[in-house]
Design an enzyme around this catalytic site. Structure first.
Site, PDB file in Angstrom:
ATOM      1  N   HIS A  58       0.831  -1.212   0.000  1.00 31.59           N
ATOM      2  CA  HIS A  58       0.000   0.000   0.000  1.00 31.59           C
ATOM      3  C   HIS A  58       0.873   1.272   0.000  1.00 31.59           C
ATOM      4  O   HIS A  58       2.062   1.215  -0.344  1.00 31.59           O
ATOM      5  CB  HIS A  58      -1.003  -0.040   1.154  1.00 31.59           C
ATOM      6  CG  HIS A  58      -1.671  -1.391   1.276  1.00 31.59           C
ATOM      7  ND1 HIS A  58      -2.675  -1.803   0.448  1.00 31.59           N
ATOM      8  CD2 HIS A  58      -1.413  -2.462   2.098  1.00 31.59           C
ATOM      9  CE1 HIS A  58      -3.028  -3.047   0.755  1.00 31.59           C
ATOM     10  NE2 HIS A  58      -2.277  -3.474   1.746  1.00 31.59           N
ATOM     11  N   GLU A  95      -1.958   0.257   8.054  1.00 35.26           N
ATOM     12  CA  GLU A  95      -1.104  -0.814   7.518  1.00 35.26           C
ATOM     13  C   GLU A  95       0.036  -0.226   6.684  1.00 35.26           C
ATOM     14  O   GLU A  95       1.170  -0.695   6.749  1.00 35.26           O
ATOM     15  CB  GLU A  95      -1.951  -1.764   6.662  1.00 35.26           C
ATOM     16  CG  GLU A  95      -1.147  -2.929   6.076  1.00 35.26           C
ATOM     17  CD  GLU A  95      -1.934  -3.746   5.065  1.00 35.26           C
ATOM     18  OE1 GLU A  95      -3.129  -3.479   4.860  1.00 35.26           O
ATOM     19  OE2 GLU A  95      -1.323  -4.664   4.471  1.00 35.26           O
ATOM     20  N   HIS A 150       3.014  -6.902   4.466  1.00 36.44           N
ATOM     21  CA  HIS A 150       1.634  -6.510   4.744  1.00 36.44           C
ATOM     22  C   HIS A 150       1.270  -6.846   6.180  1.00 36.44           C
ATOM     23  O   HIS A 150       2.002  -7.534   6.890  1.00 36.44           O
ATOM     24  CB  HIS A 150       0.666  -7.250   3.812  1.00 36.44           C
ATOM     25  CG  HIS A 150       0.732  -6.806   2.392  1.00 36.44           C
ATOM     26  ND1 HIS A 150      -0.163  -5.943   1.830  1.00 36.44           N
ATOM     27  CD2 HIS A 150       1.632  -7.118   1.409  1.00 36.44           C
ATOM     28  CE1 HIS A 150       0.152  -5.723   0.565  1.00 36.44           C
ATOM     29  NE2 HIS A 150       1.246  -6.428   0.281  1.00 36.44           N
ATOM     30  N   GLU A 232       1.981 -11.564   5.619  1.00 35.66           N
ATOM     31  CA  GLU A 232       0.997 -10.856   6.429  1.00 35.66           C
ATOM     32  C   GLU A 232       1.455 -11.033   7.873  1.00 35.66           C
ATOM     33  O   GLU A 232       1.375 -12.109   8.451  1.00 35.66           O
ATOM     34  CB  GLU A 232      -0.397 -11.459   6.243  1.00 35.66           C
ATOM     35  CG  GLU A 232      -0.941 -11.347   4.829  1.00 35.66           C
ATOM     36  CD  GLU A 232      -1.630 -10.000   4.551  1.00 35.66           C
ATOM     37  OE1 GLU A 232      -1.553  -9.102   5.421  1.00 35.66           O
ATOM     38  OE2 GLU A 232      -2.219  -9.858   3.464  1.00 35.66           O
TER      39      GLU A 232
HETATM   40 ZN   LIG Z   1      -2.018  -5.286   2.678  1.00 34.14          ZN
END
Ligand SMILES: [Zn+2]
Length: 268
Positions: A58, A95, A150, A232
């Site tokens: 992101h 995030e 992430h 993640e």
């Molecule tokens: Zn993400």
């Protein structure tokens, strides 16, 4: 957070967008068989000559460019939105801020070990890059390893980390056949070292608790021609995971775990 394309393609995500879910030891010794002395390049800089691309998931400014990041791009198996805003903790820690912080910590560790490190972005552009460009940056750098960082946005009680590996995909300009094998090795080394460094458990809500998930719907993996995985690091929406993700000391452990996994993959 990575929202699946779904069978109906990227438009399905658009309809569901309101829903919830979807890296210090520079003196790390070389392999014991190596005839390297304590001060030799191979012992102090095990990643000399290696290139690592870190992809911070992101972009903190994506939220101000909703229309631009909604543009559809070829994701190697159908189209997908250029990029997404990512998730956040209930208290508002984004995030995108987490991924950049961990990426910076990873870069410092890997550079100390001799690697050439590039980031796909450093909040130095107004939005994105789009997922296809994120893959192409790793390809153009001829990265020996690429890792996309992430944190997830799942429901309370869903805890832990997982690594995402590229599936075998050969369509729409994508061909992951050469990277599926090495990416799995990279991902398994990262999962092992991440767990050891942070004490985190493999996610209890995905991939049967294995900590390793294979996906065919991520442009960032489908379009990669270099070994690449996503991680993640935890679930931002769970209060216990969020307490870790918002702790700078924990993020240093996370960065060390990922960097150790990359080093394990590249240096042996
Ligand atoms: Zn993400």
């Amino acid at each position: 957070m990575l929202i699946p394309i779904g069978y109906a393609g990227w438009l399905a995500w658009d309809a569901a967008a309101g829903g919830g879910s979807a890296e210090d030891d520079a003196k790390r010794p070389a392999a014991s068989a190596a005839p390297a002395g304590p001060g030799s390049p191979s012992s102090a800089r095990p990643l000399a000559g290696k290139t690592v691309v870190i992809d911070p998931g992101h972009n903190p400014r994506n939220r101000d460019h909703v229309a631009e990041i909604a543009r559809a791009v070829q994701a190697g198996r159908g189209h997908k939105e250029c990029d997404t805003t990512g998730t956040a903790t209930d208290a508002g820690y984004a995030e995108a801020a987490f991924t950049l912080d961990v990426a910076h910590r990873m870069r410092a560790l890997l550079e100390a070990r001799g690697a050439k490190v590039a980031l796909t972005h450093d909040a130095d552009r107004p939005f994105g890059p789009c997922v296809d460009e994120r893959a192409r940056i790793g390809n153009a750098a001829h990265a020996d390893a690429a890792v996309s960082v992430h944190a997830d946005g799942s429901t309370v009680g869903n805890r832990g980390f997982h690594v995402i590996l590229p599936a075998a995909v050969k369509q729409d300009g994508a061909d992951t056949s050469a990277i599926v094998g090495p990416s799995r090795v990279l991902g398994e080394r990262i999962a092992d070292k991440f767990s050891g460094a942070t004490g985190s458990r493999p996610a209890n809500y995905i991939a049967a608790g294995s900590g390793v998930n294979v996906r065919d719907d991520l442009g960032g993996l489908n379009l990669s021609t270099v070994p690449k995985v996503f991680i993640e690091c935890g679930n931002m929406r769970d209060p216990k995971d969020a307490a870790e993700l918002t702790d700078a000391k924990w993020r240093q452990k996370a960065a060390r775990g990922i960097a150790d996994g990359i080093t394990d993959f590249l240096a042996r």
